[in-house]
Scaffold this motif. Structure first.
Motif, PDB file in Angstrom:
ATOM      1  N   TRP A 287      -3.324   1.959  -3.679  1.00 39.92           N
ATOM      2  CA  TRP A 287      -2.891   3.352  -3.546  1.00 39.92           C
ATOM      3  C   TRP A 287      -3.989   4.097  -2.797  1.00 39.92           C
ATOM      4  O   TRP A 287      -5.137   4.177  -3.280  1.00 39.92           O
TER       5      TRP A 287
ATOM      6  N   THR B 259       0.855  -1.190   0.000  1.00 42.35           N
ATOM      7  CA  THR B 259       0.000   0.000   0.000  1.00 42.35           C
ATOM      8  C   THR B 259       0.887   1.235   0.000  1.00 42.35           C
ATOM      9  O   THR B 259       1.864   1.302   0.731  1.00 42.35           O
ATOM     10  N   ARG B 260       0.545   2.170  -0.881  1.00 39.34           N
ATOM     11  CA  ARG B 260       1.228   3.468  -0.897  1.00 39.34           C
ATOM     12  C   ARG B 260       0.189   4.539  -0.594  1.00 39.34           C
ATOM     13  O   ARG B 260      -0.962   4.425  -0.999  1.00 39.34           O
TER      14      ARG B 260
ATOM     15  N   GLU C 194      -1.250  -3.319  -6.351  1.00 44.13           N
ATOM     16  CA  GLU C 194      -1.009  -2.490  -5.168  1.00 44.13           C
ATOM     17  C   GLU C 194      -2.281  -1.740  -4.795  1.00 44.13           C
ATOM     18  O   GLU C 194      -3.179  -1.558  -5.614  1.00 44.13           O
TER      19      GLU C 194
ATOM     20  N   GLU D  70       8.310   6.931  -7.055  1.00 41.93           N
ATOM     21  CA  GLU D  70       7.856   5.585  -6.697  1.00 41.93           C
ATOM     22  C   GLU D  70       8.427   4.589  -7.701  1.00 41.93           C
ATOM     23  O   GLU D  70       8.494   4.868  -8.899  1.00 41.93           O
TER      24      GLU D  70
END
Ligand SMILES: [Cu+2]
Length: 185
Positions: free
Chosen positions: A48, A16-17, A46, A38
């Motif tokens: 986000w 997770t970003r 992923e 990134e």
């Protein structure tokens, strides 16, 4: 079914970003062509997490991919936000979790952008860069100097930034300085 095989699944997410949009910054940073923000591995799914942390909306756009909106402030998205997206309108202080899969087109030196799609905000620096790489290419991540800086950030790299690239390591002075070198001149 092919559609099912192609579907994005939250359980597949490997990391997770978080991206916070405020002022003209994304997570405290303005666009800098000499910085890769990134680094993503091809094939990865992923999450986000994006939100506007101020009392105005923003609009978060990701190049290269289509994503699915998992939740809006923890709830399932309404029907109009349930399909594939490349942009999500960010209501003030509402948290959006996006499920994103990076499927192809790797290059450690040719970044994609994510940015606010309110173009004034974008033009004032509300943008970042990511690269999609094969695992193991981390040491090849670098920025590429082009002569197209004068055409603007987004179009510069996407449309006209392909000519005469000159690789250089990250960390150089940024491209607000006039480009040097004689290629094409
Ligand atoms: Cu904005």
């Amino acid at each position: 079914m092919a559609a099912e095989a192609d579907a994005l699944h939250e359980v597949a997410a490997v990391r997770t970003r978080s991206f916070v949009l405020e002022g003209r910054e994304i997570t405290g940073k303005r666009m800098d062509m000499s910085r890769i923000d990134e680094v993503v591995h091809v094939g990865d799914t992923e999450i986000w997490e994006v939100h506007s942390s101020q009392p105005i909306p923003h609009s978060f756009h990701i190049h290269d991919v289509q994503f699915r909106i998992l939740t809006v402030d923890g709830s399932a998205p309404p029907p109009q936000l349930a399909g594939p997206k490349d942009t999500v309108y960010l209501m003030p202080n509402v948290r959006y979790r996006l499920l994103v899969r990076f499927e192809d087109y790797t290059d450690p030196a040719l970044p994609y952008m994510y940015h606010c799609h309110m173009l004034l905000h974008e033009d004032e620096g509300m943008m970042g860069q990511f690269v999609v790489i094969e695992p193991g290419q981390e040491d090849q991540v670098r920025v590429v100097e082009t002569r197209s800086w004068r055409f603007g950030w987004c179009n510069g790299l996407e449309v006209s930034g392909r000519r005469a690239p000159e690789a250089r390591p990250t960390g150089f002075p940024n491209l607000r300085d006039p480009p040097h070198g004689s290629v094409g001149s």
